[in-house]
Design an enzyme around this catalytic site. Structure first.
Site, PDB file in Angstrom:
ATOM      1  N   LYS A   1       0.855  -1.188   0.000  1.00 25.05           N
ATOM      2  CA  LYS A   1       0.000   0.000   0.000  1.00 25.05           C
ATOM      3  C   LYS A   1       0.889   1.235   0.000  1.00 25.05           C
ATOM      4  O   LYS A   1       2.059   1.204   0.396  1.00 25.05           O
ATOM      5  CB  LYS A   1      -0.934   0.032   1.207  1.00 25.05           C
ATOM      6  CG  LYS A   1      -0.246   0.030   2.587  1.00 25.05           C
ATOM      7  CD  LYS A   1       0.256   1.372   3.069  1.00 25.05           C
ATOM      8  CE  LYS A   1       0.886   1.298   4.464  1.00 25.05           C
ATOM      9  NZ  LYS A   1       1.639   2.527   4.827  1.00 25.05           N
TER      10      LYS A   1
ATOM     11  N   ASP B   1      -2.985  -1.012  10.443  1.00 24.33           N
ATOM     12  CA  ASP B   1      -3.138  -1.053   8.987  1.00 24.33           C
ATOM     13  C   ASP B   1      -3.778  -2.343   8.475  1.00 24.33           C
ATOM     14  O   ASP B   1      -4.119  -2.434   7.294  1.00 24.33           O
ATOM     15  CB  ASP B   1      -1.775  -0.895   8.293  1.00 24.33           C
ATOM     16  CG  ASP B   1      -1.234   0.517   8.368  1.00 24.33           C
ATOM     17  OD1 ASP B   1      -1.982   1.414   8.817  1.00 24.33           O
ATOM     18  OD2 ASP B   1      -0.069   0.727   7.985  1.00 24.33           O
TER      19      ASP B   1
END
Length: 296
Positions: free
Chosen positions: A22, A147
């Site tokens: 990401k 996350d």
């Protein structure tokens, strides 16, 4: 999305699952909670690039991982912790053998460990047929890392709170040159640093999307790590560039693969990198969909 199906647990079959990187397209720190956790506003987007987990479910209780991470016990490995957390949440005593093809750098700000944990949760929930939906898997994942939920849910998102409040987002799917300076940065070292910006004003998503994208961690990371400062300065000669997460990876954005590839070829010897496309649906979700259609 619901993962329920009519399959029995799937044993002794090698299955391959992506564990994508990401980027934090922007990252602002708007406060700090009494427990030490930081309040954030950030925009997550996936890359079509990452690790691959090869997972074989077993009807024994053993969870084995290969290769081991040097200096990390099996029980402290995020992949093991994710598998064990799913067992604790569901009561299953099934096992798995997990092989990881690791290409994402540790300490890079690309979310590699969190992504590995999320892929483990999603894959084993399917293979073990433990029948949890993605929201419940994300709740389990949050206990493993802030996350993890965005990787579990599988869509690009605007995140607030400590990163657990997710609003689906559709940023432009640009091409990125992602570089890794020769340094590994521990997130805790940045978030505990006294000079870190912690009081950026909260703004609406509309205002954030219309503004210049920045990362509140970048200033202190560049000061502490000259290698990162050097990488940012080099990339800024070619395109808008900034830190992802707490680093050490730095990315530059381009409108085409050709532009990104051209700058990749110019990278100096002291800087390594790769080109990838930003995607708003995680490759993990596409893989889950393919597997799930086998069990309708």
């Amino acid at each position: 999305m619901n993962n329920q199906s009519n399959c029995a647990p799937i044993f002794n079959r090698e299955t391959h699952w992506p564990s994508p990187a990401k980027l934090n397209l922007f990252l602002y720190i708007t406060g700090q909670r009494p427990n030490g956790y930081h309040e954030l506003q950030t925009l997550f987007q996936f890359l079509d690039y990452g690790d691959t987990l090869t997972i074989t479910a077993t009807n024994t209780s053993a969870i084995t991982i290969n290769p081991a991470i040097e200096g990390v016990t099996t029980e402290d490995n995020l992949i093991y912790r994710a598998a064990d957390a799913l067992r604790q949440a569901t009561g299953t005593m099934l096992g798995a053998h997990i092989e990881i093809d690791k290409i994402l750098p540790m300490g890079g700000g690309l979310g590699g460990g969190s992504s590995n944990a999320a892929t483990t949760l999603v894959a084993l929930n399917y293979l073990w047929q433990t029948q949890l939906d993605l929201d419940k898997l994300a709740d389990i994942g949050l206990a493993l890392g802030a996350d993890v939920p965005v990787f579990v849910k599988g869509f690009s998102a605007f995140a607030e709170g400590v990163g657990e409040k997710l609003l689906p987002a559709t940023p432009q799917e640009k091409w990125f040159l992602v570089t890794k300076p020769n340094v590994s940065i521990a997130t805790v070292d940045i978030f505990t640093h006294p000079d870190l910006i912690r009081n950026t004003e909260k703004r609406s998503l509309k205002a954030l999307l219309a503004g210049v994208y920045e990362n509140d961690c970048e200033k202190i990371v560049r000061r502490l790590h000259p290698e990162v400062d050097k990488a940012v300065s080099w990339l800024l000669e070619y395109a808008p560039s900034r830190l992802t997460g707490t680093g050490a990876c730095v990315f530059a954005e381009f409108s085409s693969q050709q532009e990104a590839d051209a700058i990749l070829k110019k990278l100096p010897d002291w800087l390594h990198g790769f080109v990838a496309k930003g995607v708003n649906t995680s490759p993990l979700m596409a893989t889950l969909h393919v597997h799930s259609t086998d069990c309708q």
